[in-house]
Design a protein around this motif. Structure first.
Motif, short mmCIF file in Angstrom:
data_model
loop_
_atom_site.label_atom_id
_atom_site.label_comp_id
_atom_site.label_asym_id
_atom_site.label_seq_id
_atom_site.Cartn_x
_atom_site.Cartn_y
_atom_site.Cartn_z
N LYS A 146 0.82 -1.21 0.00
CA LYS A 146 0.00 0.00 0.00
C LYS A 146 0.85 1.27 0.00
CE LYS A 146 -3.89 -2.20 2.36
NZ LYS A 146 -4.75 -2.22 3.60
N ALA A 147 2.16 1.11 -0.04
CA ALA A 147 3.07 2.26 -0.09
C ALA A 147 4.33 1.85 -0.82
CB ALA A 147 3.41 2.75 1.32
N ALA A 148 5.00 2.82 -1.41
CA ALA A 148 6.23 2.56 -2.14
C ALA A 148 7.36 2.23 -1.18
CB ALA A 148 6.60 3.77 -2.99
N VAL A 149 8.28 1.38 -1.61
CA VAL A 149 9.43 1.01 -0.77
C VAL A 149 10.24 2.25 -0.41
CG1 VAL A 149 11.57 -0.30 -0.72
CG2 VAL A 149 9.55 -1.31 -1.75
N SER A 150 10.28 3.20 -1.31
CA SER A 150 11.06 4.42 -1.07
C SER A 150 10.49 5.29 0.05
CB SER A 150 11.13 5.25 -2.36
OG SER A 150 9.83 5.59 -2.81
N SER A 151 9.25 4.98 0.50
CA SER A 151 8.63 5.79 1.56
C SER A 151 9.01 5.31 2.96
CB SER A 151 7.11 5.78 1.42
OG SER A 151 6.58 4.49 1.69
N LEU A 152 9.82 4.25 3.05
CA LEU A 152 10.23 3.74 4.35
C LEU A 152 10.94 4.82 5.15
CD1 LEU A 152 10.42 1.19 6.18
CD2 LEU A 152 12.66 0.76 5.12
N GLY A 153 10.70 4.83 6.46
CA GLY A 153 11.25 5.88 7.32
C GLY A 153 12.72 5.75 7.62
N ILE A 154 13.54 5.70 6.59
CA ILE A 154 15.00 5.70 6.74
C ILE A 154 15.59 6.56 5.64
CG2 ILE A 154 15.20 3.54 5.43
CD1 ILE A 154 17.73 2.93 7.11
N LYS A 155 16.51 7.43 6.02
CA LYS A 155 17.04 8.40 5.06
C LYS A 155 18.53 8.60 5.29
CE LYS A 155 16.50 13.22 3.55
NZ LYS A 155 15.80 14.51 3.82
N ALA A 156 19.29 8.62 4.18
CA ALA A 156 20.70 8.93 4.24
C ALA A 156 20.89 10.43 4.07
CB ALA A 156 21.45 8.18 3.15
N ASN A 157 21.50 11.06 5.06
CA ASN A 157 21.82 12.49 4.98
C ASN A 157 23.31 12.62 4.68
OD1 ASN A 157 19.15 13.41 5.88
ND2 ASN A 157 19.73 12.45 7.80
N GLY A 158 23.66 12.46 3.42
CA GLY A 158 25.06 12.37 3.07
C GLY A 158 25.54 10.94 3.27
N LYS A 159 26.86 10.74 3.23
CA LYS A 159 27.41 9.39 3.29
C LYS A 159 27.45 8.81 4.70
CE LYS A 159 30.90 8.19 0.75
NZ LYS A 159 32.23 8.11 0.10
#
Length: 539
Positions: A146-159
């Motif tokens: 029901k949601a795109a994989v890219s919407s998962l609550g994890i994010k890279a802020n730079g390397k």
């Protein structure tokens, strides 16, 4: 976690029998090698797809996540050098070390965590461990497509900075980060090997204290070799940890007595014979071995039939005489010694009310079985019981066959097969009845209770109860920030599952070992990946 973490598997989903060993060489090299035997094959080292305890033990040493779990599951620094959490407990920020590398020399970056988590959650991966991400923003929606994989609550802020956003507080979040399912993956390697990724030591890269070598994907031996690219290699004292599959415990004990093994796991009979030996060590496991019935089969949908088969089993005798090796009788699905009440510090199992069907009562069992057969229109019942082919599990199968066939009209055929096959059969529900096991992934009751929800891939019996699902959902969501309310939800859910005989708990396993005093600083934890060799050495 099936041991064979899913039977758990019988290695254990299932627990694996590890035997730490001297390498049989002399001089300084011997003091830098531990040789370990296990009673089950290695299946895969793809962290998104494995469910086996043995594989998680390997991954815990060849890979590393944001944290490592040390003695008593203490959270220690891993790839993250520091972390902060927001006041509402829903946002974690991790600063990653810049000197962490994969074994191919590539840097370990925040994007490797993002990629790994998205890959595991992607429905196309069909991971049985996706449910562990529940509570992380959009994880459940992604699993439900029901949601795109890219919407998962994890994010890279730079390397080297990573942000994780939760939907509600997760009390055991840091413990999860030390479990291999949450470790990073190198996208370049996944794409390079495709379907062969993780199927042999050469089709994977590693960022932990060791690398996996000499495993072809089908052979019965492999080696953990010190990883010269590991950021903390100066504190890794061993050069190698060597594994070989030894299914007959008498072989292991003979090698120990001959001075060729430093550590040998004992069978039930051996445990009694060695009871007074100074080198004997007992280890409790956060586990549950149980019978799962395929409830798509008409007879197994009948509660009285399930209750009868539970009631005909003498659990105290089973644990003490048949399994032994430190096993204990447990009327709960959640293991003893795993978690304590936020109210009074008592063990979770003390709050559980076991139904009559969990107590040995052959007279009542026969009555229930007869009534159950009548209700489903049968005069007799014949089914095959699937289990692993290790020595102790064959003994268990034979006992269960003998006990169950005391029910008039019941005939049980045994089928004991290798661990890698049983995992596949269980995942595909290709069985009538099977001995399964679950080993705790972390020190919280929900690690057991989650797998009985109706949509959990590890719910191999396919038992369904809407009230149970609501209780588990409440414990993970609305009551997640209220320790006592959450606890009460889990106790109610456990009691409901036991009363409905969702599965038939048999025993909580233990291990008894002969261990030479020269083996030092091998970390053993009862929950999650059990063994950590990072700081181990031979004196």
């Amino acid at each position: 976690m099936h041991i064979s973490r899913n039977i758990s598997v019988l290695a254990s989903v299932a627990g694996i029998s590890l035997i730490l060993v001297g390498c049989g060489q002399n001089s300084s090299q011997q003091k830098k090698t531990i040789t370990t035997s296990t009673d089950s094959e290695l299946t895969t080292v793809d962290p998104s797809k494995t469910t086996a305890v043995g594989t998680f033990n390997v991954l815990n040493n060849v890979d590393e996540g944001l944290f490592r779990l040390g003695k008593d599951s203490k959270v220690e620094p891993g790839i993250a050098t520091s972390s902060t959490v927001s006041k509402d407990g829903k946002t974690y920020t991790f600063n990653l070390r810049k000197n962490a590398k994969w074994s191919n020399g590539d840097p370990v970056t925040a994007q490797d965590f993002v990629y790994s988590w998205r890959r595991t959650l992607n429905p196309k991966t069909a991971s049985q461990y996706g449910y562990l991400f529940s509570g992380i923003k959009n994880a459940d929606k992604i699993q439900d497509k029901k949601a795109a994989v890219s919407s998962l609550g994890i994010k890279a802020n730079g390397k080297y900075k990573l942000t994780v956003t939760l939907e509600q507080r997760i009390p055991y979040f840091k413990l999860l980060m030390g479990f291999p399912v949450f470790f990073p993956q190198d996208s370049k390697t996944v794409n390079k090997y495709g379907n062969k990724y993780g199927t042999s030591s050469k089709t994977q890269v590693y960022n932990g204290p060791f690398t996996l070598t000499k495993w072809t994907g089908t052979n019965l031996s492999w080696t953990l070799k010190k990883n010269n690219h590991y950021w903390d290699k100066k504190n890794v004292k061993l050069d190698n940890v060597k594994f070989s599959v030894v299914k007959d415990p008498s072989t292991g004990l003979n090698l120990f007595n001959e001075g060729k093994l430093d550590m040998a796991q004992l069978s039930a009979t051996q445990s009694k014979q060695m009871n007074n030996k100074k080198d004997l060590v007992s280890r409790q496991q956060s586990s549950n071995y149980y019978i799962a019935f395929n409830q798509k089969i008409k007879a197994f949908k009948n509660l009285k039939i399930r209750q009868a088969m539970s009631m005909i089993i003498n659990r105290p005798m089973l644990a003490d005489k048949v399994v032994s090796g430190g096993a204990i009788s447990n009327d709960s699905f959640v293991s003893k010694g795993l978690a304590v009440s936020p109210k009074d510090g008592t063990d979770f199992t003390k709050d559980v009310t076991a139904p009559a069907s969990m107590k040995y009562n052959p007279t009542k069992a026969k009555q229930l079985f007869k009534q159950g057969l009548q209700e489903v229109g049968l005069k007799s019942l014949h089914f095959t019981l699937l289990n692993s082919d290790t020595y102790d599990q064959k003994q268990l199968s034979e006992y269960l066959q003998s006990a169950l066939e005391k029910l008039p009209g019941l005939h049980v055929t045994l089928n004991n097969i290798p661990g890698r096959v049983i995992l596949s059969r269980q995942a595909d529900h290709q069985f009538q009845a099977t001995v399964a096991n679950w080993f705790a992934d972390f020190s919280d009751p929900i690690t057991f209770l989650n797998i009985l929800t109706s949509t959990n891939p590890s719910n191999i019996s396919r038992w369904k109860n809407s009230e149970y699902d609501k209780l588990i959902d409440a414990s993970n969501n609305d009551d997640g920030g209220n320790a006592q309310a959450r606890w009460d939800d889990m106790v109610k859910a456990q009691n409901l599952a036991l009363n409905d005989q969702a599965i038939i708990p048999l025993y909580q396993s233990g291990e008894k070992w002969m261990i030479k005093s020269s083996v030092k600083d091998v970390v053993y934890n009862t929950a999650g990946a059990n063994y950590n060799f990072k700081n181990a050495y031979i004196k």
